[in-house]
Enzyme design. Structure first.
Site, PDB file in Angstrom:
ATOM      1  N   ASP A  27       0.817  -1.210   0.000  1.00 45.98           N
ATOM      2  CA  ASP A  27       0.000   0.000   0.000  1.00 45.98           C
ATOM      3  C   ASP A  27       0.854   1.264   0.000  1.00 45.98           C
ATOM      4  O   ASP A  27       1.994   1.266   0.488  1.00 45.98           O
ATOM      5  CB  ASP A  27      -0.928   0.025   1.220  1.00 45.98           C
ATOM      6  CG  ASP A  27      -1.975  -1.079   1.168  1.00 45.98           C
ATOM      7  OD1 ASP A  27      -2.267  -1.554   0.056  1.00 45.98           O
ATOM      8  OD2 ASP A  27      -2.489  -1.451   2.238  1.00 45.98           O
ATOM      9  N   GLY A  50       4.050  13.987  61.334  1.00 44.09           N
ATOM     10  CA  GLY A  50       5.120  14.807  61.879  1.00 44.09           C
ATOM     11  C   GLY A  50       6.463  14.597  61.225  1.00 44.09           C
ATOM     12  O   GLY A  50       7.460  15.214  61.619  1.00 44.09           O
ATOM     13  N   SER A  51       6.553  13.739  60.203  1.00 39.89           N
ATOM     14  CA  SER A  51       7.845  13.484  59.556  1.00 39.89           C
ATOM     15  C   SER A  51       8.242  14.612  58.607  1.00 39.89           C
ATOM     16  O   SER A  51       9.409  14.718  58.216  1.00 39.89           O
ATOM     17  CB  SER A  51       7.792  12.162  58.784  1.00 39.89           C
ATOM     18  OG  SER A  51       6.818  12.224  57.750  1.00 39.89           O
ATOM     19  N   GLY A  52       7.273  15.450  58.205  1.00 37.46           N
ATOM     20  CA  GLY A  52       7.575  16.540  57.280  1.00 37.46           C
ATOM     21  C   GLY A  52       7.289  16.181  55.827  1.00 37.46           C
ATOM     22  O   GLY A  52       7.799  16.822  54.906  1.00 37.46           O
ATOM     23  N   LYS A  53       6.449  15.182  55.623  1.00 40.21           N
ATOM     24  CA  LYS A  53       6.176  14.720  54.248  1.00 40.21           C
ATOM     25  C   LYS A  53       5.442  15.765  53.417  1.00 40.21           C
ATOM     26  O   LYS A  53       5.646  15.854  52.207  1.00 40.21           O
ATOM     27  CB  LYS A  53       5.394  13.413  54.273  1.00 40.21           C
ATOM     28  CG  LYS A  53       4.093  13.464  55.039  1.00 40.21           C
ATOM     29  CD  LYS A  53       3.488  12.073  55.162  1.00 40.21           C
ATOM     30  CE  LYS A  53       2.225  12.108  55.999  1.00 40.21           C
ATOM     31  NZ  LYS A  53       2.497  12.530  57.403  1.00 40.21           N
ATOM     32  N   THR A  54       4.578  16.577  54.038  1.00 40.48           N
ATOM     33  CA  THR A  54       3.857  17.607  53.288  1.00 40.48           C
ATOM     34  C   THR A  54       4.835  18.641  52.737  1.00 40.48           C
ATOM     35  O   THR A  54       4.781  19.013  51.552  1.00 40.48           O
ATOM     36  CB  THR A  54       2.808  18.289  54.170  1.00 40.48           C
ATOM     37  OG1 THR A  54       1.868  17.303  54.620  1.00 40.48           O
ATOM     38  CG2 THR A  54       2.073  19.373  53.396  1.00 40.48           C
TER      39      THR A  54
END
Length: 559
Positions: A157, A347-351
């Protein structure tokens, strides 16, 4: 016996006369004439199609009477007279110079790697130059072989790329045409298709004929179709089941055979404008790509061919890598957002870590990476009119409903601390809602380099398969307890209640791929996040490199 005579009154013609034998009784005129011409001395053999055109043009007489029906049956004993135009006076294909990728060449035949977008031979529906025009521009003597299709023994084709065999002499053309029609030529194609076939390999034995209502389409026809057999195997299946790379061997040579057969089993070719799917889910796969990178033709490439040389009998086997547009498409389709999960205990600071990672973005990209917060998602679910608020009200009545119609989160938290069964019930209802929101987030940002999702209870929810990289933010126990008491005013009892609902910090660390230390000051965290961003970028590059190498190997023929 053949008699060769020059015409006195028509010098532009060559007249050949043949005597049919008794054994030719009942045979077709075109078949007998083609056989005579093939054996005539000092005469180039002519293809069956060429002989048919001579008959239809009124250049053949039987016992002096012109016949224009190639299928006319002979009685035996007739005199056949053929009026051949001299080679120099035949209508010839116009030479048009153009690039040709020649993979094999000798005095008898050529094998060309045809690009997509190039029609094989002239036709009323084709106004642009064709492969034939390029061939006669480079090898002018080929123009004498045939008026419309000099040297063409099979076709692919216009928008299919790959290997095509071309005859340079009529003798080679007749032998090659016979080899193709008797299925003594091995042909294998590479195809990119929608979805993943199940089973991964098999045969499609389904007759093909003209579509009953759409002229440009062929179709599998229960009645009236011609036998068509294709054999396929899956070389690579997209992990998400969206597409697959296939090798397809065709044992017959019907028009659009692979395109029709793959569509017939529910896996049309990517980019096929005629047989491709029309549903939104399938078309979104390619529409998600930048417009300049979307395929503009069916992803089909004739990559292997094997046949016996028509003159010497030597076996010829050739192969060709797919062209650039087809080689790069699997990599483009495999590119997906790197799903980075940031988790950790309270409280680990992940945000903060998730926000900094989002702001760090990708090297060379100024915009921040997309950021998802599970806590923000729960707040949305618990807001008035949210799915979570409707569930809580429906399950517990007004017990945890705030005056505005949302969820009284303080009352619900207190009850979850006191009633473990209620907590598990709420989690079992809300976690799937959050999971759905996360899935929508990844879908919205599927073409980004990476995204960040902060999910405190990621391990507990059992979502391991829904992440590419899990990052745990670690903070020493005394430091995080102090932070929770000073920044959130949590009592030791509240901290203990939160910790009881989730895995210990050590277990979260073990279950994660990377760990970020947040036991120091803000500058320390910034430095660690910058290092994390570099590691994530390296992982992305390494993944694409491995995929690129895998596709290169799959698309590089071993012949």
């Amino acid at each position: 016996m053949a008699e060769h005579t020059e015409s006195d009154d028509a010098p532009s013609q060559q007249i050949l006369r043949f005597q049919a034998q008794a054994r030719h009784s009942g045979d077709r005129l075109d078949a007998v004439l083609a056989s005579f011409l093939a054996d005539a001395p000092d005469q180039d053999a002519l293809s069956r199609e060429h002989v048919k055109r001579l008959i239809k043009d009124g250049r053949v007489a039987v016992d002096g009477a012109v016949l224009t029906k190639p299928s006319a049956r002979l009685l035996g004993g007739e005199t056949l007279e053929v009026h051949l135009p001299r080679a120099s006076d035949r209508e010839q294909a116009e030479p048009v110079p153009g690039a040709l990728d020649v993979r094999y060449e000798d005095e008898h035949l050529l094998v060309i790697d045809k690009p997509a977008g190039l029609t094989v031979h002239p036709a009323p529906s084709c106004s642009e130059p064709t492969l034939v025009n390029r061939l006669v521009a480079r090898w002018p003597e080929m123009a004498l072989l045939d008026r419309d299709r000099p040297g063409i023994v099979h076709r692919i084709d216009k928008d299919t790329s790959g290997l095509i065999v071309v005859a340079r002499t009529n003798a080679a053309r007749l032998k090659l045409s016979e080899a193709f029609s008797s299925r003594n030529v091995d042909k294998e194609y590479l195809a990119l298709v929608h979805g993943v076939p199940d089973p991964p390999q098999g045969e499609v034995d389904a007759p093909i004929g003209r579509h009953p209502t759409v002229k440009v389409r062929m179709a599998v026809c229960a009645k009236g179709g011609r036998h068509a057999l294709s054999e396929y195997r899956t070389l690579y299946a997209d992990p998400e089941g969206r597409w697959a790379l296939m090798a397809v061997v065709i044992h017959t040579g019907r028009t659009h055979q692979i395109r029709v057969h793959m569509d017939h089993i529910g896996h049309p070719l990517l980019g096929d404008p005629v047989y491709g799917p029309a549903d939104a889910a399938a078309t979104s796969l390619l529409n998600a790509l930048p417009e300049a990178l979307r395929p503009t033709r069916q992803m089909l490439h004739a990559w292997k061919i094997g046949f016996d040389h028509p003159i010497t009998g030597e076996r010829i086997e050739l192969a060709s890598r797919p062209h650039l547009d087809m080689r790069r498409l699997p990599l483009l389709l495999s590119r997906s957002v790197q799903r980075v999960i940031v988790t950790g205990v309270a409280g680990s600071g992940k945000t903060t870590a998730a926000r900094l990672l989002s702001e760090a973005g990708s090297p060379g990209v100024s915009d921040p990476a997309p950021l998802f917060s599970a806590d923000a998602a729960v707040a949305e679910l618990y807001a008035p009119g949210g799915d979570g608020a409707r569930y809580i009200a429906g399950r517990y009545g007004d017990r945890f409903t705030a005056p505005d119609g949302g969820v009284d989160k303080r009352a619900l938290f207190q009850a979850m601390c006191e009633e473990p069964g209620l907590r598990r019930e709420v989690e079992e209802a809300v976690h799937p809602m959050v999971g759905h929101m996360i899935a929508e987030f990844w879908c919205r940002h599927g073409r980004e380099r990476f995204g960040v999702a902060e999910i405190p209870l990621f391990h507990e929810a059992g979502w391991r398969d829904d992440a590419d990289v899990i990052v745990c933010v670690y903070c020493p126990e005394t430091t995080r307890s102090t932070r929770l008491q000073e920044t959130r005013g949590w009592s030791a009892h509240t901290v203990a209640a939160f910790d009881a609902w989730q895995l210990p910090q050590a277990a979260k660390v073990r279950g994660s791929d990377l760990v970020v230390d947040n036991g120091g000051d803000e500058e320390h965290l910034h430095k660690n996040i910058a290092n994390l961003a570099g590691v994530l970028a390296w992982l992305r590059r390494n993944r694409m490199h491995r995929l690129r190498e895998r596709f290169r190997r799959l698309m590089t023929p071993d012949t």
